[in-house]
Design an enzyme around this catalytic site. Structure first.
Site, PDB file in Angstrom:
ATOM      1  N   LEU A  37       2.902  -7.255  -1.810  1.00 55.73           N
ATOM      2  CA  LEU A  37       4.094  -6.609  -2.178  1.00 55.73           C
ATOM      3  C   LEU A  37       4.021  -5.174  -1.166  1.00 55.73           C
ATOM      4  O   LEU A  37       5.274  -4.607  -1.191  1.00 55.73           O
ATOM      5  CB  LEU A  37       3.889  -6.026  -3.755  1.00 55.73           C
ATOM      6  CG  LEU A  37       4.208  -6.884  -4.896  1.00 55.73           C
ATOM      7  CD1 LEU A  37       3.905  -6.370  -6.163  1.00 55.73           C
ATOM      8  CD2 LEU A  37       5.399  -7.834  -4.631  1.00 55.73           C
TER       9      LEU A  37
ATOM     10  N   HIS B  90       7.572  -1.816  -6.695  1.00 54.11           N
ATOM     11  CA  HIS B  90       6.355  -2.000  -7.467  1.00 54.11           C
ATOM     12  C   HIS B  90       5.829  -0.495  -7.831  1.00 54.11           C
ATOM     13  O   HIS B  90       5.097  -0.070  -8.594  1.00 54.11           O
ATOM     14  CB  HIS B  90       5.280  -2.833  -7.222  1.00 54.11           C
ATOM     15  CG  HIS B  90       4.719  -2.407  -5.922  1.00 54.11           C
ATOM     16  ND1 HIS B  90       5.353  -2.692  -4.667  1.00 54.11           N
ATOM     17  CD2 HIS B  90       3.393  -2.379  -5.693  1.00 54.11           C
ATOM     18  CE1 HIS B  90       4.449  -2.258  -3.745  1.00 54.11           C
ATOM     19  NE2 HIS B  90       3.354  -2.205  -4.264  1.00 54.11           N
TER      20      HIS B  90
ATOM     21  N   ASN C 130      -5.475  -4.894   0.031  1.00 47.09           N
ATOM     22  CA  ASN C 130      -4.490  -4.633  -0.529  1.00 47.09           C
ATOM     23  C   ASN C 130      -3.825  -3.317   0.106  1.00 47.09           C
ATOM     24  O   ASN C 130      -3.062  -2.767   0.197  1.00 47.09           O
ATOM     25  CB  ASN C 130      -4.302  -4.207  -2.370  1.00 47.09           C
ATOM     26  CG  ASN C 130      -3.376  -5.293  -2.755  1.00 47.09           C
ATOM     27  OD1 ASN C 130      -2.705  -5.905  -2.062  1.00 47.09           O
ATOM     28  ND2 ASN C 130      -3.519  -5.380  -4.097  1.00 47.09           N
TER      29      ASN C 130
ATOM     30  N   GLU D 224       6.140   9.875  -0.578  1.00 43.82           N
ATOM     31  CA  GLU D 224       4.934   9.018  -0.917  1.00 43.82           C
ATOM     32  C   GLU D 224       3.724   9.827  -1.416  1.00 43.82           C
ATOM     33  O   GLU D 224       2.608   9.336  -1.121  1.00 43.82           O
ATOM     34  CB  GLU D 224       4.661   8.046   0.212  1.00 43.82           C
ATOM     35  CG  GLU D 224       5.549   7.092   0.711  1.00 43.82           C
ATOM     36  CD  GLU D 224       5.572   5.869  -0.268  1.00 43.82           C
ATOM     37  OE1 GLU D 224       4.620   5.484  -0.269  1.00 43.82           O
ATOM     38  OE2 GLU D 224       6.706   5.485  -0.577  1.00 43.82           O
TER      39      GLU D 224
ATOM     40  N   HIS E 285       1.363   4.744   5.817  1.00 43.55           N
ATOM     41  CA  HIS E 285       1.189   5.985   5.384  1.00 43.55           C
ATOM     42  C   HIS E 285       0.565   6.881   6.721  1.00 43.55           C
ATOM     43  O   HIS E 285      -0.419   6.246   7.275  1.00 43.55           O
ATOM     44  CB  HIS E 285       0.292   6.210   4.068  1.00 43.55           C
ATOM     45  CG  HIS E 285       0.852   5.828   3.066  1.00 43.55           C
ATOM     46  ND1 HIS E 285       0.445   4.983   2.067  1.00 43.55           N
ATOM     47  CD2 HIS E 285       2.302   5.990   2.520  1.00 43.55           C
ATOM     48  CE1 HIS E 285       1.396   4.564   1.130  1.00 43.55           C
ATOM     49  NE2 HIS E 285       2.318   5.330   1.359  1.00 43.55           N
TER      50      HIS E 285
ATOM     51  N   CYS F 254      -7.413   6.372   0.052  1.00 39.92           N
ATOM     52  CA  CYS F 254      -6.058   6.051  -0.454  1.00 39.92           C
ATOM     53  C   CYS F 254      -6.497   6.267  -2.047  1.00 39.92           C
ATOM     54  O   CYS F 254      -5.473   6.550  -2.933  1.00 39.92           O
ATOM     55  CB  CYS F 254      -5.743   4.707  -0.279  1.00 39.92           C
ATOM     56  SG  CYS F 254      -5.322   4.363   1.550  1.00 39.92           S
TER      57      CYS F 254
ATOM     58  N   GLY G 111       5.166  -3.244   5.210  1.00 38.36           N
ATOM     59  CA  GLY G 111       4.536  -2.553   6.379  1.00 38.36           C
ATOM     60  C   GLY G 111       3.079  -2.022   6.096  1.00 38.36           C
ATOM     61  O   GLY G 111       2.389  -1.714   7.049  1.00 38.36           O
TER      62      GLY G 111
ATOM     63  N   ASN H 159      -1.181   8.332  -3.361  1.00 44.46           N
ATOM     64  CA  ASN H 159       0.178   8.365  -3.506  1.00 44.46           C
ATOM     65  C   ASN H 159       0.901   9.261  -4.755  1.00 44.46           C
ATOM     66  O   ASN H 159       1.866   8.787  -4.859  1.00 44.46           O
ATOM     67  CB  ASN H 159       0.785   7.111  -3.368  1.00 44.46           C
ATOM     68  CG  ASN H 159       0.222   6.467  -1.896  1.00 44.46           C
ATOM     69  OD1 ASN H 159      -0.605   5.577  -1.896  1.00 44.46           O
ATOM     70  ND2 ASN H 159       0.769   6.904  -0.784  1.00 44.46           N
TER      71      ASN H 159
ATOM     72  N   LEU I 298      -0.072  -4.297   6.495  1.00 47.65           N
ATOM     73  CA  LEU I 298      -0.554  -5.665   6.905  1.00 47.65           C
ATOM     74  C   LEU I 298      -1.792  -6.048   5.918  1.00 47.65           C
ATOM     75  O   LEU I 298      -1.630  -7.536   5.901  1.00 47.65           O
ATOM     76  CB  LEU I 298      -1.327  -5.366   8.299  1.00 47.65           C
ATOM     77  CG  LEU I 298      -0.348  -4.708   9.271  1.00 47.65           C
ATOM     78  CD1 LEU I 298      -0.837  -4.785  10.750  1.00 47.65           C
ATOM     79  CD2 LEU I 298       1.048  -5.672   9.578  1.00 47.65           C
TER      80      LEU I 298
HETATM   81  O1  SUG Z   1       1.648   1.218  -1.069  1.00 55.26           O
HETATM   82  N1  SUG Z   1      -0.658  -1.305  -1.565  1.00 55.26           N
HETATM   83  C1  SUG Z   1      -0.321   0.009  -1.420  1.00 55.26           C
HETATM   84  C2  SUG Z   1      -1.588   0.667  -0.674  1.00 55.26           C
HETATM   85  C3  SUG Z   1      -1.278   2.218  -0.688  1.00 55.26           C
HETATM   86  C4  SUG Z   1      -2.419   2.791   0.112  1.00 55.26           C
HETATM   87  N2  SUG Z   1      -2.119   4.279   0.153  1.00 55.26           N
HETATM   88  C5  SUG Z   1      -2.508   5.144   1.229  1.00 55.26           C
HETATM   89  N3  SUG Z   1      -2.389   4.728   2.221  1.00 55.26           N
HETATM   90  N4  SUG Z   1      -2.700   6.399   0.823  1.00 55.26           N
HETATM   91  C6  SUG Z   1       0.858   0.340  -0.450  1.00 55.26           C
HETATM   92  O2  SUG Z   1       1.117  -0.511   0.199  1.00 55.26           O
HETATM   93  C7  SUG Z   1      -0.234  -3.480  -2.467  1.00 55.26           C
HETATM   94  C8  SUG Z   1       0.120  -4.178  -3.632  1.00 55.26           C
HETATM   95  C9  SUG Z   1       0.182  -5.663  -3.859  1.00 55.26           C
HETATM   96  O3  SUG Z   1       0.292  -6.418  -2.746  1.00 55.26           O
HETATM   97  O4  SUG Z   1       0.597  -6.217  -5.140  1.00 55.26           O
HETATM   98  C10 SUG Z   1       0.272  -2.207  -2.288  1.00 55.26           C
HETATM   99  O5  SUG Z   1       1.107  -1.750  -2.926  1.00 55.26           O
END
Ligand code: SUG
Length: 449
Positions: A21, A140, A372, A175, A252, A378, A24, A113, A26
Protein backbone atom coordinates in the site's frame (compact mmCIF):
# COMPACT_ATOMS: atom_id res chain seq x y z
CA UNK A 1 16.66 21.32 34.45
CA UNK A 2 17.38 17.99 32.74
CA UNK A 3 15.86 17.41 29.32
CA UNK A 4 16.03 14.04 27.65
CA UNK A 5 14.94 12.73 24.28
CA UNK A 6 12.42 9.89 24.71
CA UNK A 7 11.82 7.43 21.93
CA UNK A 8 8.14 6.49 21.82
CA UNK A 9 8.12 3.35 19.69
CA UNK A 10 5.03 2.06 17.96
CA UNK A 11 4.21 -1.53 18.92
CA UNK A 12 3.52 -3.61 15.82
CA UNK A 13 -0.12 -4.68 15.61
CA UNK A 14 -1.47 -8.24 15.20
CA UNK A 15 -2.55 -7.62 11.58
CA UNK A 16 0.92 -6.68 10.27
CA UNK A 17 0.86 -7.71 6.62
CA UNK A 18 2.29 -6.95 3.20
CA UNK A 19 -0.31 -5.37 0.91
CA UNK A 20 1.95 -3.05 -1.08
CA UNK A 21 0.00 0.00 0.00
CA UNK A 22 2.89 2.42 0.53
CA UNK A 23 3.02 4.42 -2.65
CA UNK A 24 6.49 5.76 -3.40
CA UNK A 25 7.78 3.25 -0.86
CA UNK A 26 9.80 0.73 -2.87
CA UNK A 27 10.10 -1.88 -0.10
CA UNK A 28 6.35 -1.94 0.52
CA UNK A 29 5.61 -2.18 -3.19
CA UNK A 30 8.14 -5.03 -3.64
CA UNK A 31 6.77 -7.00 -0.65
CA UNK A 32 3.19 -7.00 -1.91
CA UNK A 33 1.44 -10.32 -1.15
CA UNK A 34 4.39 -11.79 0.75
CA UNK A 35 3.62 -13.76 3.91
CA UNK A 36 4.26 -11.69 7.03
CA UNK A 37 4.96 -12.67 10.62
CA UNK A 38 3.15 -10.33 13.02
CA UNK A 39 4.76 -12.13 15.97
CA UNK A 40 8.31 -11.76 14.65
CA UNK A 41 7.62 -8.12 13.74
CA UNK A 42 6.37 -7.23 17.21
CA UNK A 43 9.23 -9.10 18.91
CA UNK A 44 11.79 -7.34 16.70
CA UNK A 45 10.32 -3.99 17.74
CA UNK A 46 10.41 -4.95 21.42
CA UNK A 47 14.02 -6.14 21.10
CA UNK A 48 14.97 -2.76 19.62
CA UNK A 49 13.33 -0.94 22.52
CA UNK A 50 15.18 -3.16 25.00
CA UNK A 51 18.50 -2.57 23.26
CA UNK A 52 18.07 1.19 23.43
CA UNK A 53 16.75 1.22 26.97
CA UNK A 54 19.75 -0.84 28.09
CA UNK A 55 22.06 1.66 26.40
CA UNK A 56 20.51 4.25 28.69
CA UNK A 57 18.29 5.85 26.04
CA UNK A 58 14.88 6.77 27.49
CA UNK A 59 12.20 4.64 25.90
CA UNK A 60 8.42 4.48 25.84
CA UNK A 61 5.82 2.52 23.91
CA UNK A 62 2.75 3.48 21.87
CA UNK A 63 -0.09 0.99 21.34
CA UNK A 64 -1.13 -0.49 17.99
CA UNK A 65 -4.55 0.50 16.66
CA UNK A 66 -7.65 -1.61 16.28
CA UNK A 67 -7.65 -3.33 12.93
CA UNK A 68 -9.41 -4.22 10.75
CA UNK A 69 -10.96 -0.76 10.84
CA UNK A 70 -14.63 -1.70 10.71
CA UNK A 71 -15.80 1.90 10.27
CA UNK A 72 -13.82 2.12 7.06
CA UNK A 73 -15.30 -1.11 5.72
CA UNK A 74 -18.80 0.08 6.64
CA UNK A 75 -18.18 3.36 4.80
CA UNK A 76 -17.35 1.26 1.72
CA UNK A 77 -20.82 -0.32 1.97
CA UNK A 78 -19.86 -3.89 2.90
CA UNK A 79 -22.46 -4.28 5.65
CA UNK A 80 -22.37 -3.83 9.40
CA UNK A 81 -21.18 -6.75 11.56
CA UNK A 82 -17.53 -7.89 11.48
CA UNK A 83 -17.99 -11.25 9.74
CA UNK A 84 -20.24 -9.75 7.06
CA UNK A 85 -17.92 -6.82 6.43
CA UNK A 86 -14.85 -9.01 5.98
CA UNK A 87 -16.61 -11.56 3.81
CA UNK A 88 -18.19 -8.97 1.53
CA UNK A 89 -14.97 -7.01 1.14
CA UNK A 90 -13.05 -10.19 0.26
CA UNK A 91 -15.69 -11.06 -2.36
CA UNK A 92 -15.73 -7.60 -3.93
CA UNK A 93 -12.90 -8.16 -6.42
CA UNK A 94 -9.63 -6.25 -6.49
CA UNK A 95 -11.17 -3.13 -5.04
CA UNK A 96 -12.73 -5.07 -2.16
CA UNK A 97 -9.45 -6.79 -1.37
CA UNK A 98 -7.65 -3.45 -1.49
CA UNK A 99 -10.18 -1.95 0.89
CA UNK A 100 -9.72 -4.91 3.20
CA UNK A 101 -5.96 -4.32 3.13
CA UNK A 102 -6.48 -0.61 3.81
CA UNK A 103 -8.69 -1.45 6.78
CA UNK A 104 -6.20 -4.04 8.08
CA UNK A 105 -2.87 -2.22 7.78
CA UNK A 106 -0.79 -2.15 10.95
CA UNK A 107 0.85 1.06 9.73
CA UNK A 108 0.35 2.83 13.06
CA UNK A 109 3.59 1.07 14.10
CA UNK A 110 5.59 3.77 12.26
CA UNK A 111 5.42 6.28 15.06
CA UNK A 112 7.69 8.76 13.27
CA UNK A 113 4.57 9.57 11.27
CA UNK A 114 2.36 9.95 14.31
CA UNK A 115 2.88 13.62 14.98
CA UNK A 116 5.21 16.61 14.88
CA UNK A 117 6.52 17.40 18.34
CA UNK A 118 8.12 20.64 19.50
CA UNK A 119 10.18 20.81 22.67
CA UNK A 120 9.01 23.30 25.28
CA UNK A 121 12.29 25.20 24.87
CA UNK A 122 11.32 26.08 21.31
CA UNK A 123 7.65 27.01 21.62
CA UNK A 124 5.93 30.34 22.21
CA UNK A 125 4.30 29.36 25.51
CA UNK A 126 7.05 27.06 26.91
CA UNK A 127 4.84 23.99 26.62
CA UNK A 128 5.40 20.85 24.52
CA UNK A 129 3.30 21.17 21.37
CA UNK A 130 2.21 18.11 19.43
CA UNK A 131 0.32 18.14 16.11
CA UNK A 132 -1.16 14.79 15.17
CA UNK A 133 -0.33 14.02 11.52
CA UNK A 134 -3.30 13.66 9.18
CA UNK A 135 -1.38 11.28 6.85
CA UNK A 136 -3.93 12.22 4.23
CA UNK A 137 -1.70 11.27 1.28
CA UNK A 138 -2.45 7.57 1.78
CA UNK A 139 -5.86 6.12 2.56
CA UNK A 140 -4.65 3.37 4.91
CA UNK A 141 -2.55 5.84 6.86
CA UNK A 142 -5.23 8.53 7.09
CA UNK A 143 -7.24 6.05 9.18
CA UNK A 144 -4.67 6.37 11.98
CA UNK A 145 -5.13 9.98 12.96
CA UNK A 146 -8.37 10.00 15.00
CA UNK A 147 -7.54 7.09 17.31
CA UNK A 148 -4.06 8.53 17.71
CA UNK A 149 -5.47 11.91 18.68
CA UNK A 150 -7.43 10.25 21.49
CA UNK A 151 -4.40 8.32 22.76
CA UNK A 152 -2.17 11.40 22.69
CA UNK A 153 -4.85 13.54 24.32
CA UNK A 154 -4.83 11.02 27.14
CA UNK A 155 -1.05 10.65 27.51
CA UNK A 156 -0.38 14.38 27.21
CA UNK A 157 -3.51 15.59 28.91
CA UNK A 158 -1.89 17.93 31.42
CA UNK A 159 -2.42 21.39 29.95
CA UNK A 160 0.18 22.92 32.17
CA UNK A 161 2.83 21.14 30.13
CA UNK A 162 1.31 19.98 26.85
CA UNK A 163 -0.90 21.00 23.98
CA UNK A 164 -2.06 18.34 21.55
CA UNK A 165 -3.35 19.82 18.28
CA UNK A 166 -5.78 17.82 16.13
CA UNK A 167 -4.69 16.81 12.62
CA UNK A 168 -4.61 19.59 10.03
CA UNK A 169 -7.35 19.50 7.37
CA UNK A 170 -6.76 16.70 4.89
CA UNK A 171 -6.20 19.29 2.15
CA UNK A 172 -2.84 19.97 3.83
CA UNK A 173 -1.16 16.55 3.76
CA UNK A 174 1.17 16.14 6.73
CA UNK A 175 3.37 13.13 7.54
CA UNK A 176 4.53 14.17 11.01
CA UNK A 177 8.02 13.94 12.42
CA UNK A 178 9.32 11.91 9.49
CA UNK A 179 9.77 15.28 7.80
CA UNK A 180 10.85 17.24 10.86
CA UNK A 181 14.26 17.37 12.53
CA UNK A 182 15.14 19.31 15.66
CA UNK A 183 18.71 20.46 16.02
CA UNK A 184 19.96 22.01 19.24
CA UNK A 185 23.27 22.41 20.97
CA UNK A 186 21.89 20.26 23.77
CA UNK A 187 18.36 19.03 24.37
CA UNK A 188 17.93 21.65 27.09
CA UNK A 189 18.78 24.56 24.75
CA UNK A 190 16.41 26.15 22.29
CA UNK A 191 16.72 24.49 18.96
CA UNK A 192 16.04 24.98 15.29
CA UNK A 193 13.37 23.06 13.43
CA UNK A 194 14.11 21.73 10.02
CA UNK A 195 10.93 21.01 8.07
CA UNK A 196 11.25 19.10 4.79
CA UNK A 197 8.38 19.15 2.30
CA UNK A 198 7.81 17.47 -1.05
CA UNK A 199 5.66 20.10 -2.71
CA UNK A 200 3.72 23.27 -2.18
CA UNK A 201 -0.09 23.07 -2.49
CA UNK A 202 0.01 25.14 -5.66
CA UNK A 203 2.32 22.78 -7.57
CA UNK A 204 -0.11 19.89 -7.22
CA UNK A 205 -0.50 19.04 -10.90
CA UNK A 206 2.90 20.03 -12.24
CA UNK A 207 4.71 17.85 -9.70
CA UNK A 208 2.52 14.84 -10.33
CA UNK A 209 3.16 15.09 -14.05
CA UNK A 210 6.93 15.13 -13.73
CA UNK A 211 7.62 12.89 -10.79
CA UNK A 212 7.50 9.09 -10.62
CA UNK A 213 5.92 9.27 -7.17
CA UNK A 214 3.64 11.89 -5.71
CA UNK A 215 5.32 13.84 -2.88
CA UNK A 216 3.44 13.39 0.39
CA UNK A 217 4.15 16.46 2.53
CA UNK A 218 3.04 19.97 1.57
CA UNK A 219 4.94 23.07 2.62
CA UNK A 220 1.81 24.81 3.91
CA UNK A 221 1.23 21.99 6.40
CA UNK A 222 4.74 22.41 7.81
CA UNK A 223 4.24 26.18 8.00
CA UNK A 224 0.91 25.81 9.79
CA UNK A 225 2.51 23.49 12.36
CA UNK A 226 5.43 25.84 12.98
CA UNK A 227 2.95 28.65 13.52
CA UNK A 228 0.59 26.82 15.85
CA UNK A 229 3.54 25.55 17.89
CA UNK A 230 4.72 29.15 18.27
CA UNK A 231 8.16 28.43 16.77
CA UNK A 232 10.22 31.53 16.07
CA UNK A 233 10.54 32.24 12.36
CA UNK A 234 14.28 32.66 12.59
CA UNK A 235 14.55 29.22 14.21
CA UNK A 236 12.73 27.35 11.47
CA UNK A 237 13.98 26.24 8.08
CA UNK A 238 11.70 24.93 5.34
CA UNK A 239 13.52 22.91 2.70
CA UNK A 240 12.18 21.09 -0.31
CA UNK A 241 13.05 17.41 -0.68
CA UNK A 242 14.78 16.79 -3.98
CA UNK A 243 12.56 15.36 -6.72
CA UNK A 244 15.41 13.00 -7.59
CA UNK A 245 15.36 11.60 -4.04
CA UNK A 246 11.56 11.17 -4.05
CA UNK A 247 11.76 9.42 -7.42
CA UNK A 248 14.36 7.06 -5.93
CA UNK A 249 11.99 6.01 -3.13
CA UNK A 250 12.60 8.70 -0.52
CA UNK A 251 8.95 9.17 0.38
CA UNK A 252 9.84 10.70 3.76
CA UNK A 253 12.85 12.87 4.56
CA UNK A 254 13.90 10.49 7.35
CA UNK A 255 14.88 8.01 4.66
CA UNK A 256 17.69 10.35 3.56
CA UNK A 257 18.61 12.49 6.56
CA UNK A 258 18.85 12.08 10.33
CA UNK A 259 19.73 14.71 12.87
CA UNK A 260 19.90 14.82 16.63
CA UNK A 261 21.07 17.65 18.83
CA UNK A 262 24.23 18.93 17.15
CA UNK A 263 24.73 16.16 14.58
CA UNK A 264 23.24 16.10 11.11
CA UNK A 265 23.86 13.14 8.83
CA UNK A 266 22.47 13.67 5.34
CA UNK A 267 22.86 12.51 1.77
CA UNK A 268 24.01 15.28 -0.54
CA UNK A 269 20.90 14.76 -2.73
CA UNK A 270 18.42 14.99 0.16
CA UNK A 271 17.21 18.48 -0.66
CA UNK A 272 16.24 20.30 -3.83
CA UNK A 273 18.43 23.37 -3.45
CA UNK A 274 22.07 22.59 -3.90
CA UNK A 275 22.97 24.77 -0.96
CA UNK A 276 20.14 23.70 1.39
CA UNK A 277 22.48 21.89 3.75
CA UNK A 278 24.74 24.96 3.87
CA UNK A 279 21.69 27.10 4.61
CA UNK A 280 20.69 24.81 7.48
CA UNK A 281 24.18 25.11 8.92
CA UNK A 282 24.19 28.90 8.50
CA UNK A 283 20.88 29.27 10.29
CA UNK A 284 21.97 26.83 12.97
CA UNK A 285 25.21 28.69 13.52
CA UNK A 286 23.65 32.14 13.52
CA UNK A 287 20.67 31.32 15.66
CA UNK A 288 21.83 29.08 18.45
CA UNK A 289 25.35 27.99 17.56
CA UNK A 290 23.86 24.60 16.91
CA UNK A 291 26.20 23.32 14.30
CA UNK A 292 29.39 25.17 14.98
CA UNK A 293 31.01 22.56 17.16
CA UNK A 294 33.68 20.58 15.38
CA UNK A 295 32.66 18.30 12.57
CA UNK A 296 28.98 17.84 13.25
CA UNK A 297 27.74 17.85 9.74
CA UNK A 298 28.26 14.53 8.00
CA UNK A 299 27.35 14.61 4.33
CA UNK A 300 27.43 11.43 2.28
CA UNK A 301 27.99 11.97 -1.41
CA UNK A 302 26.30 10.22 -4.31
CA UNK A 303 29.70 8.76 -5.24
CA UNK A 304 30.11 7.25 -1.80
CA UNK A 305 26.54 5.95 -1.49
CA UNK A 306 24.27 6.19 -4.55
CA UNK A 307 20.66 7.11 -3.75
CA UNK A 308 19.51 3.64 -4.77
CA UNK A 309 21.84 2.09 -2.18
CA UNK A 310 20.79 4.65 0.42
CA UNK A 311 17.18 3.54 -0.05
CA UNK A 312 18.06 -0.16 -0.23
CA UNK A 313 20.10 -0.03 2.98
CA UNK A 314 18.05 2.62 4.84
CA UNK A 315 21.30 3.93 6.33
CA UNK A 316 19.75 7.36 6.96
CA UNK A 317 16.84 5.77 8.78
CA UNK A 318 19.24 4.89 11.54
CA UNK A 319 18.60 6.34 14.98
CA UNK A 320 21.17 8.74 16.37
CA UNK A 321 21.11 8.36 20.12
CA UNK A 322 22.98 9.90 22.96
CA UNK A 323 25.44 7.57 24.69
CA UNK A 324 26.94 10.02 27.11
CA UNK A 325 26.00 13.67 27.42
CA UNK A 326 29.29 14.50 29.07
CA UNK A 327 31.39 13.06 26.27
CA UNK A 328 28.99 14.19 23.49
CA UNK A 329 29.10 10.63 22.22
CA UNK A 330 26.41 9.30 19.93
CA UNK A 331 25.56 5.85 18.63
CA UNK A 332 24.17 5.08 15.21
CA UNK A 333 21.48 2.41 15.51
CA UNK A 334 21.43 1.11 11.97
CA UNK A 335 19.24 -1.44 10.16
CA UNK A 336 20.81 -4.86 9.52
CA UNK A 337 20.26 -4.35 5.77
CA UNK A 338 23.20 -1.86 5.75
CA UNK A 339 25.61 -4.77 6.21
CA UNK A 340 24.31 -6.27 2.96
CA UNK A 341 24.96 -3.12 0.90
CA UNK A 342 28.75 -2.70 0.61
CA UNK A 343 28.63 1.09 0.05
CA UNK A 344 26.45 1.57 3.15
CA UNK A 345 28.74 -0.62 5.22
CA UNK A 346 31.75 1.35 4.02
CA UNK A 347 30.00 4.65 4.81
CA UNK A 348 29.37 3.50 8.39
CA UNK A 349 33.03 2.47 8.72
CA UNK A 350 34.09 5.87 7.41
CA UNK A 351 31.80 7.69 9.87
CA UNK A 352 33.29 5.70 12.76
CA UNK A 353 36.86 6.32 11.60
CA UNK A 354 36.51 10.06 11.28
CA UNK A 355 36.47 12.68 13.97
CA UNK A 356 32.81 13.24 14.79
CA UNK A 357 30.49 12.54 17.73
CA UNK A 358 29.37 9.12 16.39
CA UNK A 359 31.54 6.67 18.30
CA UNK A 360 29.52 3.47 17.96
CA UNK A 361 27.40 1.79 15.32
CA UNK A 362 24.96 -0.84 16.52
CA UNK A 363 22.98 -3.04 14.15
CA UNK A 364 19.31 -3.82 14.74
CA UNK A 365 17.16 -6.34 12.97
CA UNK A 366 13.71 -4.97 12.17
CA UNK A 367 13.35 -6.88 8.91
CA UNK A 368 9.61 -7.41 9.17
CA UNK A 369 9.08 -3.65 9.33
CA UNK A 370 11.79 -2.94 6.76
CA UNK A 371 9.93 -5.05 4.19
CA UNK A 372 7.18 -2.45 4.44
CA UNK A 373 9.64 0.45 4.22
CA UNK A 374 9.90 1.20 7.93
CA UNK A 375 13.40 1.22 9.44
CA UNK A 376 14.57 1.79 13.02
CA UNK A 377 13.85 5.54 12.95
CA UNK A 378 10.38 5.09 11.40
CA UNK A 379 9.35 3.03 14.40
CA UNK A 380 9.91 5.80 16.92
CA UNK A 381 8.60 9.27 17.69
CA UNK A 382 11.05 11.48 19.52
CA UNK A 383 9.74 13.60 22.36
CA UNK A 384 12.13 15.83 24.30
CA UNK A 385 10.87 16.15 27.86
CA UNK A 386 12.09 17.73 31.07
CA UNK A 387 11.86 15.59 34.21
CA UNK A 388 8.77 17.54 35.24
CA UNK A 389 7.09 17.04 31.86
CA UNK A 390 7.92 13.36 31.89
CA UNK A 391 6.29 12.99 35.29
CA UNK A 392 3.12 14.56 33.86
CA UNK A 393 2.74 11.96 31.08
CA UNK A 394 -0.15 9.60 31.86
CA UNK A 395 -0.34 5.86 31.24
CA UNK A 396 2.09 3.05 31.94
CA UNK A 397 4.08 3.59 28.75
CA UNK A 398 7.66 4.12 29.90
CA UNK A 399 9.98 1.18 29.38
CA UNK A 400 10.98 -0.97 32.32
CA UNK A 401 12.39 -4.52 32.26
CA UNK A 402 9.09 -5.66 33.72
CA UNK A 403 6.97 -3.93 31.07
CA UNK A 404 9.22 -5.52 28.45
CA UNK A 405 8.67 -9.01 29.85
CA UNK A 406 4.91 -8.41 30.02
CA UNK A 407 4.78 -7.25 26.41
CA UNK A 408 6.91 -10.14 25.11
CA UNK A 409 4.59 -12.58 26.86
CA UNK A 410 1.54 -10.71 25.51
CA UNK A 411 2.85 -10.93 21.94
CA UNK A 412 3.69 -14.61 22.29
CA UNK A 413 0.19 -15.39 23.50
CA UNK A 414 -1.83 -13.28 21.04
CA UNK A 415 0.06 -12.93 17.77
CA UNK A 416 0.10 -15.22 14.77
CA UNK A 417 3.35 -16.57 13.37
CA UNK A 418 2.23 -16.10 9.77
CA UNK A 419 -0.29 -14.00 7.93
CA UNK A 420 -1.20 -14.18 4.24
CA UNK A 421 -3.32 -11.61 2.36
CA UNK A 422 -6.22 -14.13 2.39
CA UNK A 423 -6.06 -14.33 6.21
CA UNK A 424 -7.20 -10.71 6.43
CA UNK A 425 -10.75 -11.89 5.70
CA UNK A 426 -10.69 -14.30 8.65
CA UNK A 427 -13.04 -13.00 11.32
CA UNK A 428 -11.03 -14.91 13.95
CA UNK A 429 -8.11 -12.56 13.25
CA UNK A 430 -10.40 -9.65 14.09
CA UNK A 431 -11.45 -11.29 17.40
CA UNK A 432 -7.86 -12.21 18.26
CA UNK A 433 -6.77 -8.63 17.66
CA UNK A 434 -9.60 -7.22 19.76
CA UNK A 435 -8.73 -9.53 22.66
CA UNK A 436 -5.05 -8.60 22.40
CA UNK A 437 -5.75 -4.86 22.37
CA UNK A 438 -8.23 -5.06 25.25
CA UNK A 439 -5.57 -6.70 27.38
CA UNK A 440 -2.90 -4.23 26.27
CA UNK A 441 -5.08 -1.26 27.17
CA UNK A 442 -5.08 -2.49 30.77
CA UNK A 443 -1.31 -3.02 30.78
CA UNK A 444 -0.57 0.45 29.36
CA UNK A 445 -3.36 2.05 31.42
CA UNK A 446 -5.04 3.66 28.46
CA UNK A 447 -8.70 4.68 28.15
CA UNK A 448 -11.33 2.84 26.14
CA UNK A 449 -11.40 4.41 22.69
O1 SUG B 1 3.88 5.17 4.95
N1 SUG B 1 4.54 1.73 4.86
C1 SUG B 1 4.76 3.02 5.48
C2 SUG B 1 6.18 3.13 5.96
C3 SUG B 1 6.39 4.36 6.81
C4 SUG B 1 7.81 4.60 7.12
N2 SUG B 1 7.93 5.76 7.93
C5 SUG B 1 8.92 6.67 7.90
N3 SUG B 1 9.76 6.76 6.90
N4 SUG B 1 8.97 7.53 8.84
C6 SUG B 1 4.43 4.16 4.50
O2 SUG B 1 4.73 4.03 3.32
C7 SUG B 1 3.16 -0.06 3.94
C8 SUG B 1 1.86 -0.70 4.31
C9 SUG B 1 1.44 -1.83 3.45
O3 SUG B 1 1.98 -2.01 2.41
O4 SUG B 1 0.54 -2.52 3.84
C10 SUG B 1 3.29 1.32 4.55
O5 SUG B 1 2.33 1.98 4.76
Amino acid sequence: MTYREYNFDGLVGPTHNYAGLGSGNLASMASKDHVSSPKAAALEGLAKMKLLAELGVPQAVLPPQRRPHLGYLRSCGYGSDPAELLENAAKAGDEGRRNLAIASSASAMWAANAATVSCSNDTGDDRVHITIANLSSQRHRALESLERLRVFQHLFEDEEFFEVHPPLPSTLPDEGAANHTRLARWHHDCGISLFAFGRASADHSSTSATSRFFPRQVKEASKAIAEQHGLEPDSTVFVRQSAQAIASGVFHNDVICVGSEFVLLAHEAAFAAHDAIAEIVTIGTRRVSVLDRDSHLIVISEDELPLTDAVRSYLFNSQLVELSAAASAKALIYPAECDEVPAAKAAIERILREDNPITQAIRVDVRQSMKNGGGPACLRLRVVLSDEERAAVRGNVFWTPQLHETLVDWVNRHYRDHLTPADLADVRLYHESEAALDELREVLQLPVI
